[in-house]
Design a protein around this motif. Structure first.
Motif, PDB file in Angstrom:
ATOM      1  N   TYR A   1      -1.906   2.554  -0.806  1.00  7.38           N
ATOM      2  CA  TYR A   1      -0.606   3.157  -1.092  1.00  7.38           C
ATOM      3  C   TYR A   1      -0.043   2.671  -2.419  1.00  7.38           C
ATOM      4  CZ  TYR A   1      -0.955   4.202   3.852  1.00  7.38           C
ATOM      5  OH  TYR A   1      -1.405   4.649   5.073  1.00  7.38           O
ATOM      6  N   LEU A   2       0.675   3.559  -3.075  1.00  5.87           N
ATOM      7  CA  LEU A   2       1.449   3.224  -4.265  1.00  5.87           C
ATOM      8  C   LEU A   2       2.912   3.418  -3.907  1.00  5.87           C
ATOM      9  CD1 LEU A   2      -0.502   5.249  -6.969  1.00  5.87           C
ATOM     10  CD2 LEU A   2      -0.661   2.804  -6.522  1.00  5.87           C
TER      11      LEU A   2
ATOM     12  N   VAL B   1      -8.815   8.880  -9.726  1.00  3.04           N
ATOM     13  CA  VAL B   1      -7.809   8.470  -8.755  1.00  3.04           C
ATOM     14  C   VAL B   1      -7.031   9.706  -8.322  1.00  3.04           C
ATOM     15  CG1 VAL B   1      -5.787   7.031  -8.327  1.00  3.04           C
ATOM     16  CG2 VAL B   1      -7.579   6.211  -9.851  1.00  3.04           C
ATOM     17  N   SER B   2      -7.054   9.970  -7.026  1.00  5.96           N
ATOM     18  CA  SER B   2      -6.283  11.072  -6.460  1.00  5.96           C
ATOM     19  C   SER B   2      -5.075  10.484  -5.750  1.00  5.96           C
ATOM     20  CB  SER B   2      -7.116  11.840  -5.437  1.00  5.96           C
ATOM     21  OG  SER B   2      -8.266  12.365  -6.037  1.00  5.96           O
ATOM     22  N   THR B   3      -3.937  11.140  -5.891  1.00  2.00           N
ATOM     23  CA  THR B   3      -2.725  10.689  -5.211  1.00  2.00           C
ATOM     24  C   THR B   3      -2.126  11.842  -4.421  1.00  2.00           C
ATOM     25  OG1 THR B   3      -1.334  11.195  -7.126  1.00  2.00           O
ATOM     26  CG2 THR B   3      -2.193   8.946  -6.950  1.00  2.00           C
TER      27      THR B   3
ATOM     28  N   GLU C   1      -8.819   2.829  -1.434  1.00  9.08           N
ATOM     29  CA  GLU C   1      -7.710   3.646  -0.959  1.00  9.08           C
ATOM     30  C   GLU C   1      -6.577   2.766  -0.479  1.00  9.08           C
ATOM     31  OE1 GLU C   1      -8.807   6.160   2.319  1.00  9.08           O
ATOM     32  OE2 GLU C   1     -10.110   4.635   3.150  1.00  9.08           O
TER      33      GLU C   1
ATOM     34  N   TYR D   1       3.150   7.074  -2.185  1.00  5.59           N
ATOM     35  CA  TYR D   1       1.957   7.890  -2.412  1.00  5.59           C
ATOM     36  C   TYR D   1       0.753   7.211  -1.773  1.00  5.59           C
ATOM     37  CZ  TYR D   1       4.317  10.730  -5.929  1.00  5.59           C
ATOM     38  OH  TYR D   1       5.166  11.587  -6.578  1.00  5.59           O
ATOM     39  N   ARG D   2      -0.138   8.004  -1.279  1.00  9.60           N
ATOM     40  CA  ARG D   2      -1.423   7.492  -0.833  1.00  9.60           C
ATOM     41  C   ARG D   2      -2.413   7.763  -1.954  1.00  9.60           C
ATOM     42  NH1 ARG D   2      -4.232   8.389   5.036  1.00  9.60           N
ATOM     43  NH2 ARG D   2      -6.146   7.277   4.572  1.00  9.60           N
ATOM     44  N   TYR D   3      -3.257   6.781  -2.257  1.00 13.10           N
ATOM     45  CA  TYR D   3      -4.243   6.994  -3.321  1.00 13.10           C
ATOM     46  C   TYR D   3      -5.652   6.814  -2.787  1.00 13.10           C
ATOM     47  CZ  TYR D   3      -5.287   2.021  -3.862  1.00 13.10           C
ATOM     48  OH  TYR D   3      -5.708   0.737  -3.648  1.00 13.10           O
ATOM     49  N   ASN D   4      -6.591   7.428  -3.493  1.00 14.12           N
ATOM     50  CA  ASN D   4      -8.004   7.341  -3.162  1.00 14.12           C
ATOM     51  C   ASN D   4      -8.782   7.317  -4.473  1.00 14.12           C
ATOM     52  OD1 ASN D   4     -10.550   7.507  -2.147  1.00 14.12           O
ATOM     53  ND2 ASN D   4     -10.229   9.374  -0.993  1.00 14.12           N
TER      54      ASN D   4
END
Length: 109
Positions: A35-36, A66-68, A33, A49-52
């Motif tokens: 940031y993009l 990948v969830s954003t 997890e 965006y925050r990603y996980n």
């Protein structure tokens, strides 16, 4: 169906050719997890965006999802660097004290 698979491969390759990805700051070992920071080639706008990343598998393969989630729109200039944006994110979201942060620059809008 093969035509659609070929079309998907071509699209995947085209998108990959239009993007450049680089790490912002120091990259931690844990990369599930973070940031993009998305920027379009000549724009000063930065979309944060925050990603996980999650993993799942079936009987034969292991897959990654990948969830954003869009957090904010920001900007960069000579006094406002990507590293500064990352520091502000760390201060705002304490649950990610040392997040992996990537800059994604797109040639296309």
């Amino acid at each position: 169906m093969m035509d659609r698979l070929d079309e998907g491969k071509e699209l995947y390759e085209f998108v990959g050719e239009q993007l450049a990805v680089e790490i912002v700051g120091i990259s931690p070992e844990r990369d599930q997890e973070g940031y993009l920071l998305i920027n379009f080639d000549v724009s000063r706008d930065v979309y944060v965006y925050r990603y996980n990343v999650t993993f799942f598998e079936n009987a034969t393969d292991r897959h990654r999802s990948v969830s954003t989630h869009c957090i904010q729109n920001d900007y960069r200039d000579t006094g406002r660097t990507l590293e500064r944006i990352k520091i502000e994110l760390v201060n705002s979201f304490e649950e990610l004290p040392n997040p992996n942060t990537f800059l994604v620059v797109s040639k296309l809008r």
